[in-house]
Write a protein that holds these residues in place. Structure first.
Motif, PDB file in Angstrom:
ATOM      1  N   GLN A  64     -16.200 -30.718  80.441  1.00  0.00           N
ATOM      2  CA  GLN A  64     -14.794 -30.993  80.212  1.00  0.00           C
ATOM      3  C   GLN A  64     -14.295 -32.126  81.105  1.00  0.00           C
ATOM      4  N   GLN A  67     -14.770 -35.326  79.518  1.00  0.00           N
ATOM      5  CA  GLN A  67     -14.162 -35.367  78.189  1.00  0.00           C
ATOM      6  C   GLN A  67     -15.173 -35.144  77.061  1.00  0.00           C
ATOM      7  N   GLU A  69     -15.618 -32.431  75.066  1.00  0.00           N
ATOM      8  CA  GLU A  69     -15.061 -31.153  74.623  1.00  0.00           C
ATOM      9  C   GLU A  69     -15.970 -30.415  73.641  1.00  0.00           C
ATOM     10  N   GLU A  73     -17.562 -26.760  74.256  1.00  0.00           N
ATOM     11  CA  GLU A  73     -17.343 -25.637  73.340  1.00  0.00           C
ATOM     12  C   GLU A  73     -18.673 -24.991  72.951  1.00  0.00           C
TER      13      GLU A  73
END
Length: 138
Positions: A64, A67, A69, A73
């Motif tokens: 995270q 960046q 993401e 996840e």
């Protein structure tokens, strides 16, 4: 006719004594063998890091922070059935293999597309983890 009284068990025992202890050997699961047989995949410089567990929450936070993401996840749930707190490259590769098998069992085209997308993201996470392991960041 000549009888031979050689001892085949001695040869077998000598062979067993020359085998490395199990803690030094790296187990070769089929998912890992398939991954490493593909020359375009990133490969680990130190193969023993394949099963090295890292903190799942720390990996998610690091992803995270950069960046990433989608990778974060995937890292939240890939291999969570094996270990909820830690994650390893091997777990991620096995999860990608599981998704491949589930694609063959999917009933609808929509399910196949969703699983294929998730598998691609899982493979990207595995390659990123291998890259970080090679750089000493994992």
């Amino acid at each position: 006719m000549e009888l031979s009284f050689g001892s085949p068990t001695k040869v077998g025992m000598q062979a067993l004594m020359s085998i490395q202890p199990s803690r030094n050997r790296v187990i070769r699961d089929p998912a890992r063998v398939r991954w490493e047989s593909q020359p375009w995949r990133r490969q680990l410089r130190n193969p023993e890091e394949f099963e090295t567990p890292v903190s799942r929450s720390a990996l998610v936070k690091a992803l995270q922070d950069e960046q990433l993401e989608v990778d974060a996840e995937v890292a939240r749930f890939a291999g969570a059935s094996e270990d909820a707190d830690c994650i390893s490259i091997a777990q991620v590769v096995r999860f990608a293999e599981l998704l491949t098998r589930r694609m063959t069992l999917a009933d609808a085209d929509d399910q196949v597309l969703q699983l294929a997308h998730l598998r691609r993201n899982t493979e990207d996470l595995a390659e990123r983890m291998i890259e970080w392991a090679n750089l000493g960041r994992l």
